[in-house]
Each structure stands twice: as structure tokens, then as C-alpha cells.
Design an enzyme around this catalytic site. Structure first.
Site, PDB file in Angstrom:
ATOM      1  N   GLU C  81       0.834  -1.196   0.000  1.00 33.45           N
ATOM      2  CA  GLU C  81       0.000   0.000   0.000  1.00 33.45           C
ATOM      3  C   GLU C  81       0.873   1.252   0.000  1.00 33.45           C
ATOM      4  O   GLU C  81       0.381   2.362   0.104  1.00 33.45           O
ATOM      5  CB  GLU C  81      -0.966  -0.003   1.186  1.00 33.45           C
ATOM      6  CG  GLU C  81      -0.321   0.046   2.555  1.00 33.45           C
ATOM      7  CD  GLU C  81      -0.430   1.410   3.210  1.00 33.45           C
ATOM      8  OE1 GLU C  81       0.635   2.065   3.311  1.00 33.45           O
ATOM      9  OE2 GLU C  81      -1.524   1.813   3.623  1.00 33.45           O
ATOM     10  N   CYS C 113      -3.346  -4.425   3.989  1.00 31.35           N
ATOM     11  CA  CYS C 113      -2.283  -5.245   4.563  1.00 31.35           C
ATOM     12  C   CYS C 113      -2.214  -6.655   3.998  1.00 31.35           C
ATOM     13  O   CYS C 113      -1.395  -7.456   4.424  1.00 31.35           O
ATOM     14  CB  CYS C 113      -2.419  -5.320   6.087  1.00 31.35           C
ATOM     15  SG  CYS C 113      -2.105  -3.730   6.887  1.00 31.35           S
ATOM     16  N   HIS C 236      -2.173 -12.034  10.820  1.00 33.69           N
ATOM     17  CA  HIS C 236      -1.840 -10.627  10.606  1.00 33.69           C
ATOM     18  C   HIS C 236      -1.722  -9.943  11.960  1.00 33.69           C
ATOM     19  O   HIS C 236      -2.513 -10.179  12.867  1.00 33.69           O
ATOM     20  CB  HIS C 236      -2.884  -9.928   9.736  1.00 33.69           C
ATOM     21  CG  HIS C 236      -2.599  -8.463   9.575  1.00 33.69           C
ATOM     22  ND1 HIS C 236      -1.400  -8.018   9.073  1.00 33.69           N
ATOM     23  CD2 HIS C 236      -3.316  -7.357   9.889  1.00 33.69           C
ATOM     24  CE1 HIS C 236      -1.407  -6.694   9.071  1.00 33.69           C
ATOM     25  NE2 HIS C 236      -2.547  -6.268   9.561  1.00 33.69           N
TER      26      HIS C 236
END
Lengths: 384, 132, 348
Positions: C81, C113, C236
Site C-alpha cells: 500500500e 495489509c 496478521h
């Protein structure tokens, strides 16, 4: 080849000439060199400038100066060879007169660096390095000299303090030079405590780029006798090059072009190394002078710094350097340095060098360097 | 705007691609055109290992134009394992950490930012070796 | 569960973490941090680093482990990103630096992400179909949080590269994957703005937890597996607490997630976060170990993967720096240096 003589010299003070143009400086120097000789008698004009194209966006600066001197129409050669520009221009003039093509020529070195601010000036100076493989990494000429100094210290066991005699000598000699930029003495403590510019190079072992112009008039033997009471002969002249980038050389601490040109210039002058009594070198830093002395054969490798420490480079020593202040204290006029050197050494040979006079000097060596030894011009001046 | 001059050097800059002489095996960096008298194809592309040692180093504190946001930064001459010497910045290296003979390895980093209307120039730098 | 007809796996992997860190308490010193900090420190990219440079190093490590020549890559894909250019692919430059050009596919992936795991799933498809032999999937980010925002404590930098190839050559075979996606506006950045906006507590249960749990539970179900069947798991990690909590919710133990939980030390490396955790696990895993991975990207989606380590791993891991080597070289900078390097000082 005919014999070639210097019959006049002139130079401006070196410094920050905010209110003056390159042409204005050049004309002052040229007028000083011509004296009573009319400019119209010149057969050719050689103008040296390292930075005019990059700083002033002005090519053909030689024509600009010929125009300002009121001699449009004259054959003009503009020479750019970084810090060797002055010496290379002198050699062009020497060849023209020696060959018989020209009887009377002027060499003018001019640099006007204060028209732009620091970062652009550093970038312009770095143009003398290899743009694609050195300058793109942000290296400056000063940083490259600093790399060599660090390596020299590593190889021969010196400290940065050991280089202090070079700037101390330059400043001591500049006191007596009315054209010098820094006319005050410095001492080892001051050199040691100066802020770092590019480790291990401190501020007081770094020259300051400055404005100035110098000029010499070159004549054939016949004209020299007619126009001048005390001509100085250019007895040897040589130019050679090395790789543009420092990293391309098998031994970065050895300036092959300095070695070659010194040998060639001395040979054509029928002189030996031991005959040279006074020197003017490209010496923006002590390391530059040391490597030039060693590569040129005036000191064994690794010994020039020790010789300086023993006083050999002062006007009373065996290898007098920077008697007019050198790049360090006279001020670094880059492309004009090679002509300032001649102005200073002619004064030495004529016994007009004042407090920095080397007694009985009859043979002098001028050597200027473009980049880090990429172009070297070496000249031997003698009294007949 | 400088586009072509950076573009044509991308292999050398990004991955330290030099040349090897097909006849003698000599490795050189940077790459160069064949010299007069040499066959056109005698030098072939050759990617160097990126390993070397610091020959010497210094710190730039008075930067040239375009590097104003970087000082103080380390610059060095690096003797590559294959023989050639290169000029480059040292990165990920403290000013007091650099030393002559220090082993280093090549990394590809940003060399210069030519501004909002220009390119980001990427190329080789060297750093102290990260342990395997 | 999705899996290709031809079995695929990871044949090489590479991590990269910049050497610089800023302590969370240093950020709290500048901004009122009385409420505690979500991590201990986070990685900070050096002034000459960005998504492209970090991708290159991670990818070189992956290639070194796989020991294949770069010209054999069919695709170089970078998920991020924070690409240095808005228009001009990162993948082309990374591919040039690796020596994979010109006969290669290159592209950039974007999904907050989980841009890196999008590339991984696509790589599975490309290799699994037989269309390609080797595909490099990279997740890399130099994330930015608005000064003073909670995000500033965690928005970090790192890169992870996974080289996907036939299962027979793999250090870890990918058993299958699920992908769960909804339109959930928990976090976004409008075009032409510098810093993202996040939905505070909305980023939690309706976004991260629900999404990640859904992908993970479906994969476990489809595999007929229990959390206890796995030696390791990595999720994550936008902070320290979220992955710990979701692990507990799913039935994984703190021991299973410990080797891959890097966020306390390096913060949230965005597209690289879960993949760096996977690299750290591969650094210590033994043949036969099973590894559970679930990524998360705001917006929102989660990709879950199950991997099984092969006999090839122990020898191949030694061919490039371990994640631990990058974690160990930490140099802390203060907020002033951080602000200078990260473009937070007004220069003109």
C-alpha cells in the site's frame, strides 16, 4: 620548436568579488599582464575556465572575454579541464608559439564561483568526477581527496595532524601576497580543532573556492627580447591524463599523469629533479600536495608528509611549495589556478616574491590537476 | 528531466552488472563499450557478487546539489571480490563503524530523488555484512 | 478451500526488516501516550529505503534459498500500500534488480495489509495450473500513520518474499487456502491524501476479528483439521493484542504463535506482517511441521493457508540471513530523526 617566453603577468586579488563579472576580472588580469603592449598585437587568446559552462550557463567564455577586451576577431580557444584548465591553456599557447604559428599569445584563467550558492558550487566542482559512476553517489572532490588521505594514513602510519604543515605553510606564505584570500597565519592547534568537512579532512586543510582571474603573455624569443627586460622561459611543457574515475586506477595513491608530465617537462628542459628550486602545485589539501610530490618524483612514496613536517616545503626548505599561498590560502580559483601558479613562479624567478622569496630561484615547476589527477599539466620555468 | 541516462545504466546500478571478457575471463565494472580494436562481443554481461572490502571511506558533510537531505553520509571506495573497485555510499553503517578492510555487501537503495516531477534513482550501495 | 490441481509450495523465502527502530515510549513522549502502547517498538525504514528496495532484498534472499536463476521466474509481483510511485510499477524495477527481465510478468497488488497474500494466492494459481514454474510473491510496505494518531505507534516497514513453485521442490507445501472478503470500511486512504483514516474500535470485531476468523475457520473445516494439528500459526499482526486474541478465539496456543509474532518488536509491517511471521517460523520449523497462516487486509479480507514443511527446509534456510538476523540489528532513533526521515518535517 622555438623557444617560448613569458613576458608579462597579471592577476586580480582572489576572493569574493560579489560586484564583478567574470569578464571584469579577466580584463583586469589581462591588462596587468599586457602592461604597455597593445592587446591588438596578440595573435591568439587562450581562456581557461572550469566552471563557466556549468555555473553561468555560458559556453564560449573566451569569446566573451575577447569581446570585452576589445579584440573581437582574434583566434580564441576556450579550455575546460577542471582544475587543470589553466595549465592546459598554457600548453596550447606554448605549442602555438613554439611551432611558429603565433608570435604573441595571452593565456587568461578566470573563475567566478560566488554567483551561485554552496550546494550548486559543490555539484559543479563534482562535475570533474565521473558523473555516472562517482558523482551520482554524492561524492565530492573533497570527499575523494579525503578517501585518499585516509588510505595514505593507513598505508604509511600517519595521523591527520601530520598533514598540518601544508596549510600552515600556505597561510604563512600568503601573509606577504597582496592578492591572497587568507592573509593570516594559522597553527597546528587551529588546524586540529577545525570542524570536519569530510573526515579526515578538517576545514583548515581545505581550500575555499573563490573568484579570481590571472593572465600571462607568451612570446617568441624575438618578441620577448623586444618587449620585455626580464623574460622567463617556459623550458618544459607537458599534459597527460589518467582515468576519469579514481576507482579505475590500479593504485589510487599514484598519479600517473603527474609522473609522466614531470618526467617529460624536465626532459625537454634538459633538467633533473634536483634542479627544481620552487614549486606551485594543486594543493587544496595537504594530501594533494603530498601525492603530487611523490608521484612527480620529488619525494619517495610515503615520505612527503614527513618531509613537510621537517620543514622541507617552506621557502627555506628543499621543496618550497605554495609560496603565494597555494590553493589553500591564496584561494582556490579552480580553472584559473594553473595561471595563478605561473604568475607566482615568475615573481619567484624575478626575485619579486617578497617575504616568501626562495633565494636564488632559477628553476620552478608549476603543476595543476583536473579532478583527482585525471588531467595534469606540468610546466618548467627557467631564467636563461 | 534526466530519463535516458539513468535508464540505460539500470542493470549496472540495480544489480551491479559489469562485464567479463570472453577470452581472458577478466571482470570489469562499470561496463564500457568495447575498446578500439576489440571485437564487439568480447565483453559479456556479468553480475558481480556484491561482496568486497572497504579500501577507504569518508563522510560528506557539505553535499552537492541534489544530496542536501542526506548528510552526513558515508562514501567509500570498495574493492570488490572479483577485482574491480567502485565508488559508492555505505549505508546501514554508523559513522564510527566504518573501517578500512571492513567486509561489505551490495544492497540496492535509493541514490537520489529527482523531485516530485522527476525519477527516483536507485542503485548500489554497500553495508556491513548481515550475518547468515 | 481452494487448491490447485498441481500441488504447489514455497521453494524459497526471504525476509527483510530495516535496521532502525523507534520505541513506542519515544512516540508516547511526543504525543500523550498515557493509555499504554500497542507495541514496544516498530521498524523504521532508513532514508534510502522504500517498498522497492526492501522488496529487492527480500526477493534476493528468496532466490538465494531456492537457488534458481532469476531468468526462470515467470512473474514478479509486489503487494504494497506504499509504492514509491503512484503510476509506475514497483514490480518492473524489482524484476530488473533481480535479473528476471524481460521475459517475465510483473505487477503490483493492492489490498491494504494483505496485498502480499493476494499475490501469493495468485501465484498458487499460476504455478498450480502449470502455466508457470516459478512465481515470486512479495509483500512490502513502508507504512505511514498521521503524527499523534494511534496508528503512528505501529505503522512500520518490512518485506517478505515467497517463491512459489512445484510442491516437489518445496520447503513447505501449501495444502490449501481460503479467501474471505466483504466490503467493510474499517480503514482507508483517499487518493491524494498522505495518511489513512481508521475506524477505531470498528477495526476490531466487525473487521479484523470476524474476517480473519471466517477465513481461518473455513480452512480448518475444509481440511478437517484442528488448531492442535499445527505446530505453528501466524496471523496478521497490526499490534500485539489482535493476533493473540484471534489465536485464542480460534483455539491456537501462545506457544504456537510465539515464533511468528514479530509485532511487539517491529510493529505492523502491513503487507509484510503475516508473511514476515511465516518467514520467522520457517527459520525454526522442522520437516513434517504444519503451519497455519491467516492474513488480513482492511477493506476487508483475509487469506488463510495451511502449509506442511518438507525435508528440504533445514539446508535451504541457511542460504540467506534468518529473520532473527534482521531483528537483531536494531538501532533506535529518536522522534526527531524519525520525523526527518519519514517526511514529517515541512521542508518547503
Amino acid at each position: 620548436m622555438r623557444r617560448v617566453y613569458i613576458i608579462g603577468t597579471g592577476a586580480t586579488a582572489v576572493g569574493e568579488h560579489w560586484d564583478r563579472s567574470a569578464a571584469s576580472l579577466a580584463i583586469e588580469a589581462l591588462n596587468g599582464a599586457l602592461g604597455t603592449i597593445p592587446a591588438s598585437r596578440l595573435g591568439a587568446l587562450y581562456v581557461a575556465s572550469a566552471l563557466s559552462g556549468s555555473l553561468h550557463a555560458q559556453s564560449q567564455i573566451g569569446v566573451l572575454i575577447a569581446t570585452a577586451a576589445g579584440i573581437p576577431g582574434i583566434e580564441v580557444v576556450t579550455v575546460e579541464a577542471g582544475g587543470a584548465s589553466g595549465g592546459v591553456a598554457l600548453r596550447q599557447a606554448w605549442m602555438a608559439v613554439a611551432s611558429g604559428a603565433v608570435d604573441l599569445a595571452a593565456v587568461v584563467g578566470v573563475e567566478k564561483v560566488t554567483d551561485v550558492l554552496d550546494a550548486r558550487r559543490e555539484a559543479a566542482l563534482a562535475l570533474a568526477t565521473d558523473a555516472d559512476w562517482e558523482a551520482i553517489h554524492g561524492v565530492t572532490l573533497t570527499a575523494l581527496w579525503a578517501l585518499l588521505m585516509r588510505r595514505y594514513m593507513h598505508e604509511y602510519g600517519y595521523t591527520a595532524d601530520d598533514f598540518a604543515p601544508f596549510p600552515i605553510n600556505a597561510h604563512a606564505n600568503a601573509v606577504a601576497n597582496p592578492r591572497a584570500m587568507y592573509r593570516f597565519p594559522i597553527n597546528a592547534d587551529k588546524v586540529r580543532s577545525a570542524p570536519m568537512v569530510s573526515e579526515p579532512l578538517g576545514l583548515l586543510d581545505c581550500s575555499t573556492a573563490a573568484d579570481g582571474a590571472a593572465a600571462v603573455i607568451i612570446a617568441s624569443e624575438g618578441l620577448a627580447r623586444e618587449l620585455c627586460a626580464n623574460p622567463v622561459r617556459i623550458a618544459g611543457s607537458a599534459v597527460a591524463t589518467d582515468t576519469l574515475a579514481l576507482h579505475s586506477r590500479p593504485d589510487p595513491l599514484w598519479f600517473n599523469a603527474a609522473a609522466q608530465t614531470t618526467t617529460a617537462a624536465l626532459r625537454s628542459a634538459h633538467l633533473a629533479h634536483s634542479d627544481v628550486q620552487v614549486f606551485d602545485l594543486t594543493d587544496p589539501h595537504g594530501i594533494a600536495a603530498a601525492l603530487a610530490l611523490e608521484s612527480s618524483g620529488f619525494a619517495e612514496r610515503g615520505t612527503a608528509v614527513a618531509l613537510a613536517r621537517e620543514g622541507a616545503i617552506t621557502p627555506k626548505g628543499r621543496l618550497p611549495l605554495a609560496t603565494g599561498g597555494g590553493c589553500k590560502a591564496r584561494g582556490d580559483t579552480v580553472g584559473a589556478n594553473g595561471v595563478y601558479q605561473i604568475v607566482e613562479l615568475v615573481a619567484q624567478l624575478r626575485g619579486q616574491a617578497g617575504a616568501a622569496q626562495v633565494n636564488g630561484a632559477r628553476v620552478a615547476l608549476a603543476q595543476c590537476m583536473g579532478g583527482i589527477g585525471a588531467t595534469v599539466a606540468t610546466h618548467i620555468l627557467t631564467l636563461d | 528531466m534526466d530519463l535516458a541516462k539513468h535508464w540505460r545504466l539500470r542493470h549496472a546500478r540495480y544489480r551491479l552488472e559489469g562485464q567479463r571478457n570472453r577470452l581472458t575471463g577478466e571482470v570489469r565494472f562499470p561496463p564500457a563499450p568495447p575498446r578500439p580494436g576489440e571485437a564487439e562481443d568480447v565483453w559479456e554481461p556479468y553480475v558481480l557478487s556484491g561482496r568486497g572490502r572497504v579500501y577507504s571511506f569518508s563522510v560528506v558533510r557539505q553535499p552537492p546539489e541534489g544530496f542536501e537531505d542526506q548528510p552526513p553520509y558515508l562514501v567509500a571506495l570498495v574493492r570488490l571480490d572479483e577485482g574491480p573497485m567502485v565508488t559508492a555510499q555505505l549505508t546501514d553503517c554508523d559513522l564510527d563503524q566504518a573501517a578500512i578492510d571492513m567486509p561489505v555487501e551490495m544492497v540496492t537503495r535509493r541514490l537520489r530523488d529527482l523531485g516530485p516531477t522527476g525519477l527516483i534513482v536507485y542503485g548500489y550501495k554497500f553495508r556491513p555484512i548481515v550475518q547468515r | 478451500m481452494m487448491k490447485p490441481e498441481r500441488p504447489v509450495g514455497i521453494i524459497g523465502y526471504g525476509a527483510y526488516i530495516p535496521r532502525f527502530r523507534i520505541a513506542a515510549r519515544e512516540i508516547a513522549r511526543i504525543w500523550d501516550g498515557a493509555g499504554g502502547t500497542p507495541v514496544d517498538s516498530k521498524s523504521v525504514p532508513g532514508p534510502d529505503e522504500d517498498t522497492i528496495t526492501m522488496s529487492i532484498e527480500a526477493a534476493r534472499n528468496a532466490l538465494a534459498r531456492a537457488r534458481i536463476t532469476p531468468d526462470r521466474l515467470s512473474a514478479v509481483w509486489v503487494g504494497s500500500e506504499s509504492p514509491p510511485y503512484s503510476v509506475k510499477p514497483s514490480g518492473t524495477l524489482v524484476a530488473e534488480a533481480l535479473g528476471a527481465t524481460p521475459w517475465v510478468s510483473a505487477a503490483d497488488w493492492e489490498f491494504a495489509c494483505k496485498a502480499g497474500s493476494e499475490a501469493l494466492t495468485a501465484a498458487m494459481g499460476m504455478v498450480g495450473s502449470g502455466m508457470a514454474q516459478y512465481v515470486l510473491a512479495i509483500g512490502a510496505d513502508t507504512a505511514q500513520g498521521r503524527p499523534g494518531d494511534a496508528l503512528e505507534y505501529t505503522a512500520a516497514a518490512g518485506a517478505a518474499a515467497l517463491l512459489v513453485g512445484p510442491a516437489a521442490e518445496a520447503v513447505a507445501v501449501i495444502e490449501g487456502t481460503t479467501s474471505y472478503v466483504t466490503d467493510t470500511p474499517d480503514f482507508f486512504r483517499r487518493a491524494d491524501t498522505t495518511y489513512p483514516v481508521h475506524g477505531h474500535r470498528f477495526t476490531g470485531e466487525p473487521a479484523y476479528f470476524n474476517t480473519l476468523r471466517s477465513a481461518a475457520e473455513r480452512l480448518l473445516h475444509d481440511l478437517g483439521a484442528q488448531p492442535s494439528d499445527f505446530t505453528y500459526a501466524v496471523f496478521h499482526q497490526p499490534n500485539t493484542r489482535f493476533p493473540q486474541t484471534v489465536a485464542r478465539q480460534l483455539g491456537f496456543t501462545p506457544q504456537q504463535i510465539a515464533p511468528g509474532l514479530l509485532s511487539p518488536r517491529i510493529g505492523n509491517a502491513y503487507s509484510a506482517a503475516a508473511l514476515l511471521g511465516l518467514c520467522a517460523i520457517l527459520d525454526v520449523a522442522k520437516p513434517g511441521d504444519r503451519i497455519f497462516v491467516a492474513t488480513y487486509g482492511s477493506g476487508a479480507g483475509s487469506d488463510a493457508y495451511a502449509l506442511r514443511v518438507t525435508e528440504a527446509l533445514p539446508e535451504r534456510r541457511e542460504r540467506a540471513p534468518l529473520t532473527a538476523a534482521y531483528l537483531a540489528r536494531e538501532t533506535f532513533v529518536d522522534y526527531a530523526v524519525y520525523a526527518k526521515w519519514r517526511g514529517k518535517l515541512v521542508m518547503e
